[in-house]
Write a protein that holds these residues in place. Sequence first.
Motif, PDB file in Angstrom:
ATOM      1  N   ILE A  66      -0.070  11.823   4.842  1.00 51.35           N
ATOM      2  CA  ILE A  66       0.427  11.812   5.271  1.00 51.35           C
ATOM      3  C   ILE A  66       0.362  10.125   5.002  1.00 51.35           C
ATOM      4  O   ILE A  66      -0.036   9.468   6.327  1.00 51.35           O
ATOM      5  CB  ILE A  66       1.115  11.889   6.977  1.00 51.35           C
ATOM      6  N   PHE A  67       1.329   9.314   4.520  1.00 49.29           N
ATOM      7  CA  PHE A  67       2.329   8.547   4.612  1.00 49.29           C
ATOM      8  C   PHE A  67       2.673   8.215   5.610  1.00 49.29           C
ATOM      9  O   PHE A  67       4.256   7.900   5.234  1.00 49.29           O
ATOM     10  CB  PHE A  67       2.368   7.794   3.211  1.00 49.29           C
ATOM     11  N   THR A  68       2.956   7.085   6.969  1.00 48.84           N
ATOM     12  CA  THR A  68       3.535   7.086   7.557  1.00 48.84           C
ATOM     13  C   THR A  68       4.774   5.547   7.314  1.00 48.84           C
ATOM     14  O   THR A  68       3.945   4.546   6.798  1.00 48.84           O
ATOM     15  CB  THR A  68       3.630   7.103   8.890  1.00 48.84           C
ATOM     16  N   LYS A  74       2.512  -1.859   7.019  1.00 47.58           N
ATOM     17  CA  LYS A  74       0.930  -2.289   7.260  1.00 47.58           C
ATOM     18  C   LYS A  74       0.393  -2.929   5.769  1.00 47.58           C
ATOM     19  O   LYS A  74      -0.114  -4.160   5.844  1.00 47.58           O
ATOM     20  CB  LYS A  74      -0.060  -1.617   8.139  1.00 47.58           C
ATOM     21  N   HIS A  75       0.394  -1.804   4.870  1.00 46.73           N
ATOM     22  CA  HIS A  75       0.128  -2.715   4.026  1.00 46.73           C
ATOM     23  C   HIS A  75       0.478  -3.128   3.011  1.00 46.73           C
ATOM     24  O   HIS A  75       0.589  -3.969   1.952  1.00 46.73           O
ATOM     25  CB  HIS A  75      -0.684  -0.885   2.732  1.00 46.73           C
ATOM     26  N   LEU A  76       2.019  -3.962   3.126  1.00 47.36           N
ATOM     27  CA  LEU A  76       2.295  -4.266   2.657  1.00 47.36           C
ATOM     28  C   LEU A  76       2.385  -5.303   3.231  1.00 47.36           C
ATOM     29  O   LEU A  76       3.064  -6.497   2.517  1.00 47.36           O
ATOM     30  CB  LEU A  76       4.411  -4.208   2.757  1.00 47.36           C
ATOM     31  N   LEU A  77       2.059  -6.244   4.352  1.00 52.92           N
ATOM     32  CA  LEU A  77       1.689  -6.804   5.674  1.00 52.92           C
ATOM     33  C   LEU A  77      -0.038  -7.440   4.854  1.00 52.92           C
ATOM     34  O   LEU A  77       0.012  -8.254   4.655  1.00 52.92           O
ATOM     35  CB  LEU A  77       1.522  -6.796   6.287  1.00 52.92           C
ATOM     36  N   VAL A  78      -1.127  -6.520   3.933  1.00 55.62           N
ATOM     37  CA  VAL A  78      -1.840  -6.289   4.185  1.00 55.62           C
ATOM     38  C   VAL A  78      -1.877  -7.553   3.008  1.00 55.62           C
ATOM     39  O   VAL A  78      -2.108  -7.986   1.820  1.00 55.62           O
ATOM     40  CB  VAL A  78      -2.501  -5.421   4.068  1.00 55.62           C
ATOM     41  N   LYS A  79      -1.054  -6.711   1.410  1.00 53.47           N
ATOM     42  CA  LYS A  79      -0.714  -7.178   0.416  1.00 53.47           C
ATOM     43  C   LYS A  79      -0.359  -8.618   0.285  1.00 53.47           C
ATOM     44  O   LYS A  79      -1.037 -10.025  -0.487  1.00 53.47           O
ATOM     45  CB  LYS A  79       0.096  -6.485  -0.595  1.00 53.47           C
ATOM     46  N   GLU A  80       0.733  -8.645   1.351  1.00 50.47           N
ATOM     47  CA  GLU A  80       1.413 -10.056   0.979  1.00 50.47           C
ATOM     48  C   GLU A  80       0.100 -11.100   1.673  1.00 50.47           C
ATOM     49  O   GLU A  80       0.034 -12.725   0.975  1.00 50.47           O
ATOM     50  CB  GLU A  80       2.414 -10.488   2.109  1.00 50.47           C
ATOM     51  N   GLN A  81      -0.695 -10.646   2.295  1.00 49.71           N
ATOM     52  CA  GLN A  81      -1.520 -11.951   3.114  1.00 49.71           C
ATOM     53  C   GLN A  81      -3.010 -11.847   2.176  1.00 49.71           C
ATOM     54  O   GLN A  81      -3.665 -12.663   2.659  1.00 49.71           O
ATOM     55  CB  GLN A  81      -1.497 -11.763   4.593  1.00 49.71           C
ATOM     56  N   TYR A  82      -3.424 -10.550   1.573  1.00 52.55           N
ATOM     57  CA  TYR A  82      -4.571 -11.281   0.513  1.00 52.55           C
ATOM     58  C   TYR A  82      -3.438 -10.181  -0.606  1.00 52.55           C
ATOM     59  O   TYR A  82      -4.381  -9.425  -1.231  1.00 52.55           O
ATOM     60  CB  TYR A  82      -5.697 -10.026   1.169  1.00 52.55           C
ATOM     61  N   PHE A  89      -4.707   3.365  -3.653  1.00 49.33           N
ATOM     62  CA  PHE A  89      -4.138   4.496  -2.976  1.00 49.33           C
ATOM     63  C   PHE A  89      -4.725   6.752  -3.225  1.00 49.33           C
ATOM     64  O   PHE A  89      -4.581   5.667  -4.838  1.00 49.33           O
ATOM     65  CB  PHE A  89      -2.386   5.158  -2.238  1.00 49.33           C
ATOM     66  N   VAL A  90      -4.887   6.965  -2.497  1.00 50.82           N
ATOM     67  CA  VAL A  90      -5.934   8.445  -2.781  1.00 50.82           C
ATOM     68  C   VAL A  90      -4.845   9.260  -2.102  1.00 50.82           C
ATOM     69  O   VAL A  90      -4.909   9.045  -1.057  1.00 50.82           O
ATOM     70  CB  VAL A  90      -6.504   8.602  -3.412  1.00 50.82           C
ATOM     71  N   PHE A  91      -3.622   9.532  -2.592  1.00 46.92           N
ATOM     72  CA  PHE A  91      -3.015  11.068  -1.604  1.00 46.92           C
ATOM     73  C   PHE A  91      -3.242  11.972  -1.798  1.00 46.92           C
ATOM     74  O   PHE A  91      -3.844  12.495  -3.547  1.00 46.92           O
ATOM     75  CB  PHE A  91      -1.372  10.573  -2.868  1.00 46.92           C
ATOM     76  N   SER A  92      -3.151  12.801  -0.774  1.00 50.04           N
ATOM     77  CA  SER A  92      -3.381  14.074  -1.107  1.00 50.04           C
ATOM     78  C   SER A  92      -2.603  15.137  -2.289  1.00 50.04           C
ATOM     79  O   SER A  92      -2.106  15.639  -2.997  1.00 50.04           O
ATOM     80  CB  SER A  92      -2.852  15.152   0.295  1.00 50.04           C
ATOM     81  N   LEU A  98       8.560  10.476   0.741  1.00 53.54           N
ATOM     82  CA  LEU A  98       8.873   9.619   2.136  1.00 53.54           C
ATOM     83  C   LEU A  98       8.460   9.860   3.763  1.00 53.54           C
ATOM     84  O   LEU A  98       8.117   9.393   4.590  1.00 53.54           O
ATOM     85  CB  LEU A  98       9.008   7.626   1.955  1.00 53.54           C
ATOM     86  N   ARG A  99      10.375  10.458   3.293  1.00 56.09           N
ATOM     87  CA  ARG A  99      10.397  10.964   4.885  1.00 56.09           C
ATOM     88  C   ARG A  99      12.069  13.118   4.625  1.00 56.09           C
ATOM     89  O   ARG A  99      12.107  12.680   3.234  1.00 56.09           O
ATOM     90  CB  ARG A  99      11.100  10.138   5.570  1.00 56.09           C
ATOM     91  N   LYS A 100      11.768  12.840   5.258  1.00 55.76           N
ATOM     92  CA  LYS A 100      12.990  14.599   4.498  1.00 55.76           C
ATOM     93  C   LYS A 100      13.946  14.202   4.627  1.00 55.76           C
ATOM     94  O   LYS A 100      14.629  13.181   5.154  1.00 55.76           O
ATOM     95  CB  LYS A 100      13.135  15.606   6.337  1.00 55.76           C
ATOM     96  N   GLY A 101      15.088  14.405   3.114  1.00 54.52           N
ATOM     97  CA  GLY A 101      15.582  14.102   3.029  1.00 54.52           C
ATOM     98  C   GLY A 101      15.688  12.540   1.530  1.00 54.52           C
ATOM     99  O   GLY A 101      17.088  12.861   0.973  1.00 54.52           O
ATOM    100  N   SER A 102      14.363  12.427   1.617  1.00 53.08           N
ATOM    101  CA  SER A 102      14.459  11.145   1.273  1.00 53.08           C
ATOM    102  C   SER A 102      14.162  11.686  -0.319  1.00 53.08           C
ATOM    103  O   SER A 102      13.309  12.521  -0.772  1.00 53.08           O
ATOM    104  CB  SER A 102      13.494  10.611   1.644  1.00 53.08           C
ATOM    105  N   LYS A 103      14.818  11.256  -1.721  1.00 53.00           N
ATOM    106  CA  LYS A 103      14.275  11.319  -2.574  1.00 53.00           C
ATOM    107  C   LYS A 103      13.421  10.029  -3.888  1.00 53.00           C
ATOM    108  O   LYS A 103      12.600  10.675  -4.070  1.00 53.00           O
ATOM    109  CB  LYS A 103      15.297  10.720  -3.420  1.00 53.00           C
ATOM    110  N   THR A 104      12.839   9.703  -2.449  1.00 52.41           N
ATOM    111  CA  THR A 104      11.602   8.422  -2.955  1.00 52.41           C
ATOM    112  C   THR A 104      10.051   9.313  -2.538  1.00 52.41           C
ATOM    113  O   THR A 104       9.930  10.104  -1.191  1.00 52.41           O
ATOM    114  CB  THR A 104      11.282   7.313  -1.709  1.00 52.41           C
ATOM    115  N   THR A 105       9.617   9.351  -3.540  1.00 48.52           N
ATOM    116  CA  THR A 105       8.194   9.984  -3.041  1.00 48.52           C
ATOM    117  C   THR A 105       6.394   8.760  -2.832  1.00 48.52           C
ATOM    118  O   THR A 105       7.191   7.336  -3.429  1.00 48.52           O
ATOM    119  CB  THR A 105       7.509  11.073  -4.585  1.00 48.52           C
TER     120      THR A 105
END
Length: 166
Positions: A66-68, A74-82, A89-92, A98-105
């Motif tokens: 689950i990708f909350t 958090k990962h955007l901040l880590v990427k920006e700072q490093y 990522f390895v996803f199941s 991303l959330r119910k009703g979203s078109k974005t995976t």
Amino acid sequence: MVAYNYKIAHGFRSGLEERVCEQLAFLNILDCYEIKKIPFVQPEKQRNYTPDFWLPNGIVVETKGIFTVQDRQKHLLVKEQYPDLDLRFVFSNSKNKLRKGSKTTYGDWCNKYGFIFADQLIPEEWINEKKRGNNENKKPTKSTTKRTLRTNKNNVSRSRNKTDIL
């Protein structure tokens, strides 16, 4: 089932606010409920991120079922700072929304922000990839980087560039 929203039903966030407003109205103190906003800055919080896997070649792998929204921020901040950290990522299932009703995976999000991803297991090409530069835990920088598109097979993808934070 729709959650009961007190403010929508009564104009207040809670029954206590309503009772206090009634008290003030009884004392002829009117029009004083949420009439001004006070801007403030929430202090910066120092956090630590412990990646799931740090491969010998320096590639950092985070596994996600689950990708909350908190994970994504958090990962955007880590990427920006490093910006030199090779975080992947390895996803199941990268086709999850991303959330119910979203078109974005999950995969769409990774493409948008320049993260390489795969499904189920770490691809062998990641494990066999040669070490590129120093991918150690360096001091964060404020700079951002653009990454060029390199299409890999086996459900591995990289985005065209990083254009915004959220």
